[in-house]
Structure formats: C-alpha cells, structure tokens
Design a protein around this motif. Structure first.
Motif, PDB file in Angstrom:
ATOM      1  N   ALA A 162       0.841  -1.201   0.000  1.00  0.00           N
ATOM      2  CA  ALA A 162       0.000   0.000   0.000  1.00  0.00           C
ATOM      3  C   ALA A 162       0.873   1.248   0.000  1.00  0.00           C
ATOM      4  CB  ALA A 162      -0.935  -0.007   1.201  1.00  0.00           C
ATOM      5  N   ASP A 163       1.944   1.242   0.817  1.00  0.00           N
ATOM      6  CA  ASP A 163       2.857   2.389   0.851  1.00  0.00           C
ATOM      7  C   ASP A 163       3.515   2.591  -0.511  1.00  0.00           C
ATOM      8  OD1 ASP A 163       2.251   2.858   3.482  1.00  0.00           O
ATOM      9  OD2 ASP A 163       4.102   1.926   4.287  1.00  0.00           O
ATOM     10  N   ALA A 164       3.947   1.495  -1.138  1.00  0.00           N
ATOM     11  CA  ALA A 164       4.594   1.588  -2.456  1.00  0.00           C
ATOM     12  C   ALA A 164       3.608   2.120  -3.490  1.00  0.00           C
ATOM     13  CB  ALA A 164       5.135   0.226  -2.870  1.00  0.00           C
ATOM     14  N   ALA A 165       2.339   1.658  -3.443  1.00  0.00           N
ATOM     15  CA  ALA A 165       1.325   2.134  -4.388  1.00  0.00           C
ATOM     16  C   ALA A 165       1.071   3.620  -4.180  1.00  0.00           C
ATOM     17  CB  ALA A 165       0.035   1.341  -4.222  1.00  0.00           C
ATOM     18  N   ARG A 166       0.974   4.068  -2.902  1.00  0.00           N
ATOM     19  CA  ARG A 166       0.780   5.488  -2.601  1.00  0.00           C
ATOM     20  C   ARG A 166       1.945   6.315  -3.145  1.00  0.00           C
ATOM     21  NH1 ARG A 166      -1.130   4.112   2.349  1.00  0.00           N
ATOM     22  NH2 ARG A 166       0.890   4.458   3.311  1.00  0.00           N
ATOM     23  N   LEU A 167       3.185   5.800  -2.934  1.00  0.00           N
ATOM     24  CA  LEU A 167       4.355   6.529  -3.425  1.00  0.00           C
ATOM     25  C   LEU A 167       4.347   6.615  -4.945  1.00  0.00           C
ATOM     26  CD1 LEU A 167       7.279   5.325  -1.133  1.00  0.00           C
ATOM     27  CD2 LEU A 167       6.411   7.636  -1.379  1.00  0.00           C
ATOM     28  N   ARG A 168       3.981   5.520  -5.631  1.00  0.00           N
ATOM     29  CA  ARG A 168       3.909   5.540  -7.101  1.00  0.00           C
ATOM     30  C   ARG A 168       2.864   6.563  -7.568  1.00  0.00           C
ATOM     31  NH1 ARG A 168       4.391  -0.026  -6.705  1.00  0.00           N
ATOM     32  NH2 ARG A 168       2.135  -0.268  -6.841  1.00  0.00           N
ATOM     33  N   GLU A 169       1.720   6.506  -6.915  1.00  0.00           N
ATOM     34  CA  GLU A 169       0.639   7.429  -7.278  1.00  0.00           C
ATOM     35  C   GLU A 169       1.087   8.868  -7.055  1.00  0.00           C
ATOM     36  OE1 GLU A 169      -2.748   8.357  -8.969  1.00  0.00           O
ATOM     37  OE2 GLU A 169      -2.140   6.276  -8.684  1.00  0.00           O
ATOM     38  N   LYS A 170       1.749   9.106  -5.925  1.00  0.00           N
ATOM     39  CA  LYS A 170       2.220  10.455  -5.603  1.00  0.00           C
ATOM     40  C   LYS A 170       3.253  10.909  -6.635  1.00  0.00           C
ATOM     41  CE  LYS A 170       3.593  12.864  -1.412  1.00  0.00           C
ATOM     42  NZ  LYS A 170       4.034  12.704  -0.043  1.00  0.00           N
ATOM     43  N   ARG A 171       4.180   9.961  -6.983  1.00  0.00           N
ATOM     44  CA  ARG A 171       5.211  10.305  -7.960  1.00  0.00           C
ATOM     45  C   ARG A 171       4.582  10.608  -9.332  1.00  0.00           C
ATOM     46  NH1 ARG A 171       8.128   5.747  -9.035  1.00  0.00           N
ATOM     47  NH2 ARG A 171       8.480   5.510  -6.821  1.00  0.00           N
ATOM     48  N   LEU A 172       3.625   9.767  -9.745  1.00  0.00           N
ATOM     49  CA  LEU A 172       2.954   9.999 -11.024  1.00  0.00           C
ATOM     50  C   LEU A 172       2.214  11.339 -11.017  1.00  0.00           C
ATOM     51  CD1 LEU A 172       1.531   6.458 -11.853  1.00  0.00           C
ATOM     52  CD2 LEU A 172       3.360   7.671 -13.045  1.00  0.00           C
ATOM     53  N   LYS A 173       1.547  11.634  -9.901  1.00  0.00           N
ATOM     54  CA  LYS A 173       0.818  12.904  -9.774  1.00  0.00           C
ATOM     55  C   LYS A 173       1.798  14.061  -9.881  1.00  0.00           C
ATOM     56  CE  LYS A 173      -2.627  14.937  -6.724  1.00  0.00           C
ATOM     57  NZ  LYS A 173      -3.289  14.828  -5.436  1.00  0.00           N
ATOM     58  N   HIS A 174       2.953  13.899  -9.174  1.00  0.00           N
ATOM     59  CA  HIS A 174       3.972  14.952  -9.196  1.00  0.00           C
ATOM     60  C   HIS A 174       4.525  15.115 -10.611  1.00  0.00           C
ATOM     61  CE1 HIS A 174       7.264  17.488  -7.942  1.00  0.00           C
ATOM     62  NE2 HIS A 174       8.135  16.642  -8.502  1.00  0.00           N
ATOM     63  N   GLU A 175       4.793  13.968 -11.293  1.00  0.00           N
ATOM     64  CA  GLU A 175       5.332  14.039 -12.653  1.00  0.00           C
ATOM     65  C   GLU A 175       4.308  14.690 -13.600  1.00  0.00           C
ATOM     66  OE1 GLU A 175       6.473  10.018 -13.633  1.00  0.00           O
ATOM     67  OE2 GLU A 175       8.243  10.115 -12.343  1.00  0.00           O
ATOM     68  N   ARG A 176       3.009  14.405 -13.429  1.00  0.00           N
ATOM     69  CA  ARG A 176       1.975  15.041 -14.262  1.00  0.00           C
ATOM     70  C   ARG A 176       1.943  16.555 -14.035  1.00  0.00           C
ATOM     71  NH1 ARG A 176      -1.865  10.354 -13.294  1.00  0.00           N
ATOM     72  NH2 ARG A 176      -2.039  11.391 -11.314  1.00  0.00           N
ATOM     73  N   LYS A 177       2.040  16.938 -12.721  1.00  0.00           N
ATOM     74  CA  LYS A 177       2.038  18.364 -12.404  1.00  0.00           C
ATOM     75  C   LYS A 177       3.232  19.057 -13.047  1.00  0.00           C
ATOM     76  CE  LYS A 177      -0.270  19.419  -8.114  1.00  0.00           C
ATOM     77  NZ  LYS A 177      -0.078  19.723  -6.712  1.00  0.00           N
ATOM     78  N   VAL A 178       4.399  18.405 -12.910  1.00  0.00           N
ATOM     79  CA  VAL A 178       5.614  18.982 -13.481  1.00  0.00           C
ATOM     80  C   VAL A 178       5.465  19.080 -14.994  1.00  0.00           C
ATOM     81  CG1 VAL A 178       8.081  18.546 -13.885  1.00  0.00           C
ATOM     82  CG2 VAL A 178       7.136  18.312 -11.597  1.00  0.00           C
ATOM     83  N   ALA A 179       4.918  18.019 -15.605  1.00  0.00           N
ATOM     84  CA  ALA A 179       4.741  18.025 -17.075  1.00  0.00           C
ATOM     85  C   ALA A 179       3.760  19.116 -17.473  1.00  0.00           C
ATOM     86  CB  ALA A 179       4.257  16.666 -17.544  1.00  0.00           C
ATOM     87  N   GLU A 180       2.670  19.299 -16.721  1.00  0.00           N
ATOM     88  CA  GLU A 180       1.694  20.349 -17.029  1.00  0.00           C
ATOM     89  C   GLU A 180       2.336  21.724 -16.907  1.00  0.00           C
ATOM     90  OE1 GLU A 180      -1.720  19.908 -14.490  1.00  0.00           O
ATOM     91  OE2 GLU A 180      -2.264  17.988 -15.373  1.00  0.00           O
ATOM     92  N   LYS A 181       3.107  21.927 -15.830  1.00  0.00           N
ATOM     93  CA  LYS A 181       3.764  23.221 -15.643  1.00  0.00           C
ATOM     94  C   LYS A 181       4.773  23.476 -16.761  1.00  0.00           C
ATOM     95  CE  LYS A 181       3.220  23.773 -10.721  1.00  0.00           C
ATOM     96  NZ  LYS A 181       3.877  23.935  -9.445  1.00  0.00           N
ATOM     97  N   MET A 182       5.484  22.449 -17.182  1.00  0.00           N
ATOM     98  CA  MET A 182       6.456  22.598 -18.261  1.00  0.00           C
ATOM     99  C   MET A 182       5.709  22.946 -19.565  1.00  0.00           C
ATOM    100  SD  MET A 182       9.714  21.671 -17.287  1.00  0.00           S
ATOM    101  CE  MET A 182      10.523  20.782 -18.533  1.00  0.00           C
ATOM    102  N   GLU A 183       4.596  22.300 -19.746  1.00  0.00           N
ATOM    103  CA  GLU A 183       3.793  22.559 -20.952  1.00  0.00           C
ATOM    104  C   GLU A 183       3.292  24.006 -20.938  1.00  0.00           C
ATOM    105  OE1 GLU A 183       2.360  21.970 -24.534  1.00  0.00           O
ATOM    106  OE2 GLU A 183       3.561  20.494 -23.450  1.00  0.00           O
ATOM    107  N   LYS A 184       2.817  24.430 -19.781  1.00  0.00           N
ATOM    108  CA  LYS A 184       2.352  25.813 -19.654  1.00  0.00           C
ATOM    109  C   LYS A 184       3.495  26.777 -19.912  1.00  0.00           C
ATOM    110  CE  LYS A 184      -1.479  25.497 -16.421  1.00  0.00           C
ATOM    111  NZ  LYS A 184      -1.923  25.820 -15.090  1.00  0.00           N
TER     112      LYS A 184
END
Length: 194
Positions: A162-184
C-alpha cells in the motif's frame, strides 16, 4: 490437564521415594542390634580361643613339674581341644548370625528394587501420556506462533504494498504536475516569442 498429570506423577514419585529410602527404622534397629550381638559373639569366641591357647601353653609348662608329664600334657591338650571346639562354635554362631542379617538386608534391598521397578513400569503409560500431551501442547503453541508470524508478515507486506502504491501514485501525480507546468511554460514562451 498436563499440570494435573505432572502433579499426579510427582505425588507417585514422592510416595515411591519414601518406599525406596529403605526399611523401617525398627527393622534397621533390629538388624543393627543383631549384627552388634553377632560381632560381640565372634570377638568373644576369638578372645576365648586366645585365652585357651595361653592357658594350654601354661598348663603344658606346669606339667613338667609333675610326675606323669605325658599324661598331664595329654589331659591339658584334651581340655584345650574341647575348649577350642566350644569357642569356635561360639565364633561360628556369631558368623552365622551376621550372615543371616546380611541375607535379610539383601533380600529387603532386592524386594525394594523389584517394587520400584514395578512402580516405574506401572507409571510408564502415564508418563508416556503426559509426555505426549506436553509434546502436543508444544506443537500447538508452535503452530499458533507460526500462524501469528505469517499473519504479521502478510499484514506487513500489505502495508508495504500500500505504501509503495501510494508513493507511485504520488510520484505519477507529481510528474503530471511537473509536465503540465512545463507545458504551460512552453506555451507562454511560444506566445511571448510571437
């Protein structure tokens, strides 16, 4: 149940230990007094034999003062032989009494060993059952501990997963945010460059 079996075995063992300690005090006292009397009789016989021999030697010497020396010495020897016979009989009676007491003691020890052997043989099934019950209880306890450890291991694995899944989800969310900000940021740069 196991505790009751152990308690019963302890009681039986204590009773047997009392029986295995030896003969009763009055029996032991009887044997001791008879042995003492037998030894006294032996010592009396030996002392009387020594005294008879000394007396015979003195009488033999005294016979040289008499007219019929050989007759005197023969009579002294006959008295000596009769006395020695009586004294040896006394000593032998003491030896026989001692042998009798020793034989009684040995028979008593053999009877006690036989009784102890029979007691142990009769308690063997009970001890085997108690041992088997203890073994089963230990096996149950071991199985329960193993089951608890396995349950804890499963719970730990689930937490880690569960901790690993949360970390993956958090990392993916962070990577999406970073990608969105880079796109902007690229779009703004592209608009600013026009």
């Amino acid at each position: 149940m196991v505790a009751r079996l152990i308690f019963a075995a302890t009681l039986v063992g204590a009773a047997a230990a009392g029986a295995a300690q030896g003969p009763a005090a009055e029996q032991r006292a009887d044997w001791e007094s008879r042995l003492a009397a037998a030894r006294v009789k032996q010592k009396e016989g030996i002392a009387a034999q020594k005294a008879a021999k000394t007396r015979f030697e003195e009488e033999k010497k005294a016979c040289f003062q008499k007219f019929r020396v050989n007759d005197c010495q023969n009579e002294a020897k006959q008295r000596y032989v009769a006395a020695m016979h009586d004294h040896r009989r006394t000593e032998n009676e003491g030896l026989a009494a001692e042998r009798q007491v020793k034989a009684e003691e040995q028979a008593d020890r053999a009877a006690r060993r036989e009784a102890e052997s029979a007691r142990q043989a009769s308690s063997l099934p009970g001890r085997a059952a108690a041992t088997e019950a203890d073994r089963e209880a230990a096996e149950r306890l071991r199985s329960e501990k193993l089951a608890d450890k396995e349950a804890q291991a499963r719970a730990g694995k689930q937490r880690r997963d569960a901790d690993a899944a949360r970390l993956r989800e958090k990392r993916l969310k962070h990577e999406r945010k970073v990608a969105e900000k880079m796109e902007k940021a690229r779009r703004r740069e592209a608009e600013a460059a026009r």
